[in-house]
Scaffold this active site. Structure first.
Site, PDB file in Angstrom:
ATOM      1  N   LYS A 264       0.848  -1.197   0.000  1.00 20.68           N
ATOM      2  CA  LYS A 264       0.000   0.000   0.000  1.00 20.68           C
ATOM      3  C   LYS A 264       0.884   1.248   0.000  1.00 20.68           C
ATOM      4  CE  LYS A 264      -3.521   2.354   2.704  1.00 20.68           C
ATOM      5  NZ  LYS A 264      -4.429   2.347   3.835  1.00 20.68           N
TER       6      LYS A 264
ATOM      7  N   GLU B 227      10.428  -4.778   4.576  1.00 18.06           N
ATOM      8  CA  GLU B 227      10.493  -6.193   4.195  1.00 18.06           C
ATOM      9  C   GLU B 227      10.201  -6.343   2.691  1.00 18.06           C
ATOM     10  OE1 GLU B 227       8.830  -4.936   6.773  1.00 18.06           O
ATOM     11  OE2 GLU B 227       8.680  -6.350   8.438  1.00 18.06           O
TER      12      GLU B 227
ATOM     13  N   GLY C  67      -4.988  -1.729   4.903  1.00 19.48           N
ATOM     14  CA  GLY C  67      -4.220  -2.884   4.421  1.00 19.48           C
ATOM     15  C   GLY C  67      -4.925  -4.199   4.702  1.00 19.48           C
ATOM     16  N   ARG C  68      -5.444  -4.368   5.917  1.00 17.44           N
ATOM     17  CA  ARG C  68      -6.063  -5.648   6.286  1.00 17.44           C
ATOM     18  C   ARG C  68      -7.467  -5.815   5.695  1.00 17.44           C
ATOM     19  NH1 ARG C  68      -4.966  -2.290  10.353  1.00 17.44           N
ATOM     20  NH2 ARG C  68      -6.630  -1.414  11.639  1.00 17.44           N
TER      21      ARG C  68
ATOM     22  N   GLU D 283      -5.194  -6.388  14.738  1.00 15.94           N
ATOM     23  CA  GLU D 283      -4.646  -5.089  14.336  1.00 15.94           C
ATOM     24  C   GLU D 283      -5.759  -4.034  14.387  1.00 15.94           C
ATOM     25  OE1 GLU D 283      -0.992  -4.367  11.493  1.00 15.94           O
ATOM     26  OE2 GLU D 283      -2.788  -4.335  10.263  1.00 15.94           O
TER      27      GLU D 283
ATOM     28  N   HIS E 189      -5.745 -32.979  17.771  1.00 16.10           N
ATOM     29  CA  HIS E 189      -4.630 -33.818  18.203  1.00 16.10           C
ATOM     30  C   HIS E 189      -3.464 -32.977  18.704  1.00 16.10           C
ATOM     31  CE1 HIS E 189      -6.716 -37.300  16.599  1.00 16.10           C
ATOM     32  NE2 HIS E 189      -7.138 -36.463  15.676  1.00 16.10           N
TER      33      HIS E 189
ATOM     34  N   LYS F 290       9.092  -0.850  14.231  1.00 19.55           N
ATOM     35  CA  LYS F 290       9.707  -0.509  12.938  1.00 19.55           C
ATOM     36  C   LYS F 290      10.777   0.551  13.148  1.00 19.55           C
ATOM     37  CE  LYS F 290       5.540  -0.988  10.070  1.00 19.55           C
ATOM     38  NZ  LYS F 290       4.661  -0.265   9.169  1.00 19.55           N
TER      39      LYS F 290
HETATM   40  O1  F6P Z   1       2.964  -3.050   9.856  1.00 20.38           O
HETATM   41  C1  F6P Z   1       1.605  -3.101   9.691  1.00 20.38           C
HETATM   42  C2  F6P Z   1       1.178  -2.768   8.300  1.00 20.38           C
HETATM   43  O2  F6P Z   1       1.129  -1.406   8.130  1.00 20.38           O
HETATM   44  C3  F6P Z   1      -0.168  -3.413   7.999  1.00 20.38           C
HETATM   45  O3  F6P Z   1      -1.217  -2.689   8.466  1.00 20.38           O
HETATM   46  C4  F6P Z   1      -0.102  -3.554   6.522  1.00 20.38           C
HETATM   47  O4  F6P Z   1      -1.053  -4.452   6.068  1.00 20.38           O
HETATM   48  C5  F6P Z   1       1.317  -4.028   6.346  1.00 20.38           C
HETATM   49  O5  F6P Z   1       2.045  -3.299   7.311  1.00 20.38           O
HETATM   50  C6  F6P Z   1       1.916  -3.835   4.985  1.00 20.38           C
HETATM   51  O6  F6P Z   1       1.902  -2.508   4.562  1.00 20.38           O
HETATM   52  P1  F6P Z   1       2.113  -2.110   3.062  1.00 20.38           P
HETATM   53  O7  F6P Z   1       1.024  -2.712   2.246  1.00 20.38           O
HETATM   54  O8  F6P Z   1       2.086  -0.603   3.034  1.00 20.38           O
HETATM   55  O9  F6P Z   1       3.452  -2.629   2.612  1.00 20.38           O
END
Ligand code: F6P
Length: 547
Positions: A205, A211, A265-266, A351, A382, A511
């Site tokens: 987003k 990452e 995002g979620r 979240e 199990h 972060k």
């Molecule tokens: O760290 C949390 C977050 O901001 C989430 O809310 C989001 O889904 C995820 O990181 C990834 O963010 P992006 O789509 O901006 O890379």
């Protein structure tokens, strides 16, 4: 009549809980043969059974009163109307617009967003069909065999979970997901792939998430190394709201699929973030998926709250969390293809509702979001069900199961799956009494001394709460409905707690500290200002890594 105050209703709910404290759920069933009819609801083929919980008609009345006092319906309408209910970020919350298959406009700050949404959907459809048919080829002119989505959190969990869930509809190229910054994730994924026929989708987003940016850079190098720098254009596409940042990465405009800041995002699987799913199952099935969510939106908007499945899911959740004091909820899909659904719900729920300050800036006076966890049945039986049945914590269990499977020739498997699912909720309800265990031991010829020692350990207390959601078959439409019902449940709970379910400031600190710690891990900066544990860990790592 003056509007009731949620606080007063919580107090009445607590008094009521005290009054029924010693009542067992089995007593409620014994006293009322129509209990299942009273405490289950359906929307088309979706059945929500909440009768196996310690609640009565009075409980339900009070919970509905609570929802009215907290103005949940008005808050819901404000969300659908595009009001800026995400107050800390001053944004509308309109994932529902992404699946609005009606002809009705959806206004955000006076502008109808539907034409832009539909344009992106058409572009996604053209791209997905191009990749699926082989019309859009790799740099060497070959059909893409594999697609790797690089994203994390909401830019990963939705596509991963839905791709697994809809495996019977997957007729496009193979899909892979890389999320973790741990180099093992991308290394293991790329090791299986042929660069000449692999397409990458960079999904972020913000297009700043470290990452995703790190994995994207590694993927770019891999393509450049094996296919040449000039191949990069053909092997990358992106999904983001930050179109300027995507351009800087070098992905051409016609391969960038946008969405908007009013999509959390979620909550973004319905947007271009769903592109990998669309490539896997095709635009028509993706449209059915959106259609299922839209059908649930209509149910949530229009069904009276006493018959409204997401409302009731939320109210039962509040009853468990706030009044009965249960800390966690287990999501237990008896559906192997929903194996990542609990992980998906962890982000959606935790979240969103892991907050301790209200929208007014004051500390909350009740507990908020519970810990959500789970695994598919029957595997969980199990592993951790022991604690659910005989442990000291009470864990409301949420069973999900399809009436019909896709495996027509494996009906014996499905019969067993269904029997196990029903057996677990029955066992949680009934338990097994000391007398039953003792009788059995006596029949087996055990001595009274042995019975006294062994029998208590074999008692199941029962009286443990569960709900069951049954759907006809896990198809794209149903998956859309299921996800949307959980989204709206999160909304109902957040509205009652008066928290902002649509921001996530709590993930920021880690972060920031990771950015600060990086030069210390690399050994280029002193850690003198850190606590002694962090310093000790850094020192150990320095030595272990020969830095
Ligand atoms: O760290 C949390 C977050 O901001 C989430 O809310 C989001 O889904 C995820 O990181 C990834 O963010 P992006 O789509 O901006 O890379």
């Amino acid at each position: 009549m003056p509007t009731a105050n949620p606080k007063d209703i919580f107090k009445r709910l607590e008094e009521h809980a005290q009054a029924i404290h010693s009542t067992k759920i089995t007593d409620l069933f014994a006293a009322d043969p129509s209990r299942f009819d009273k405490f289950s609801r359906s929307a088309d083929d979706l059945l929500y059974d909440f009768s196996k919980n310690k609640l009565t008609e009075e409980t339900l009345e009070l919970l509905l009163e609570l929802a009215r006092a907290a103005n949940v319906e008005a808050k819901r309408d404000a969300m659908f109307a595009g009001e800026h209910i995400n107050t800390t970020e001053d944004r509308a919350v309109l994932h529902t617009a992404l699946r609005n298959q009606s002809e009705n406009p959806v206004l955000v700050d006076g502008k109808d967003v539907m034409p832009d949404i539909n344009e992106v959907l058409v572009n996604m459809g053209d791209f997905a069909e191009g990749i699926r048919s082989g019309e859009l080829t790799s740099h060497s002119g070959e059909k893409f065999t594999d697609v790797v989505n690089i994203g994390i959190g909401g830019s990963d969990l939705g596509p991963v979970m839905t791709t697994l869930a809809l495996a019977p509809y997957h007729d496009g190229p193979n899909l892979h997901y890389v999320s973790n910054v741990d180099g093992a994730h991308i290394a293991d994924t790329l090791a299986k792939l042929n660069p000449a026929t692999t397409l990458f989708i960079i999904a972020s987003k913000t297009f700043t998430t470290i990452e995703t940016m790190t994995n994207a850079a590694t993927a770019r190098k891999w393509i450049a190394k094996h296919c040449g720098e000039e191949a990069v254009g053909a092997h990358f596409a992106a999904v983001s709201t930050a179109l300027d940042k995507v351009a800087a990465f070098g992905i051409s405009e016609e391969r960038v699929f946008g969405f908007w800041d009013w999509v959390g995002g979620r909550y973004s699987i319905w947007s271009a973030i769903g592109l990998p799913l669309m490539i896997a199952i095709g635009p028509d099935a993706f449209s059915d998926f959106l259609g299922g969510a839209h059908a649930m939106d209509n149910h949530f908007r229009t069904a009276p709250i006493e018959d409204n499945i997401p409302f009731l899911m939320g109210l039962v959740g509040v009853w468990h969390r706030n009044v009965l004091g249960y800390d966690t909820r287990a999501v237990l899909p008896y559906d192997q293809r929903l194996s990542r659904f609990p992980a998906y719900l962890q982000q959606l729920d935790m979240e969103s509702n892991g907050k301790s300050v209200t929208k007014d800036g004051t500390a909350v006076e009740t507990e908020t979001g519970p810990i959500v966890w789970g695994e598919p049945g029957t595997n969980g039986q199990h592993a951790f069900y022991q604690l659910i049945h005989q442990g000291t914590s009470i864990i409301p269990c949420e069973f999900l199961v399809a009436a019909n499977s896709h495996e027509d020739d494996l009906q014996n498997h499905h019969n067993l799956l269904l029997a196990n699912c029903l057996a677990q909720s029955e066992a949680l309800l009934r338990g097994r009494s000391l007398e039953e265990v003792e009788d059995k031991f006596r029949k087996d010829g055990k001595s009274e001394e042995e019975i006294a020692k062994l029998a208590p350990q074999k008692v199941f207390p029962g009286n443990r709460p569960s709900t069951t959601l049954i759907y006809d078959r896990l198809d794209p439409f149903t998956l859309g409905r299921l996800i949307a019902s959980y989204e709206h449940r999160v909304f109902v709970e957040g509205a009652i707690w008066n928290i902002n379910s649509y921001d996530q400031w709590g993930v920021e600190l880690g972060k920031e500290l990771a950015t600060q710690l990086l030069p210390m891990v690399e050994g280029s900066q002193s850690a003198a200002n850190k606590d002694s544990s962090t310093q000790g860990l850094l020192k150990y790592l320095k030595k272990a890594r020969n830095l």
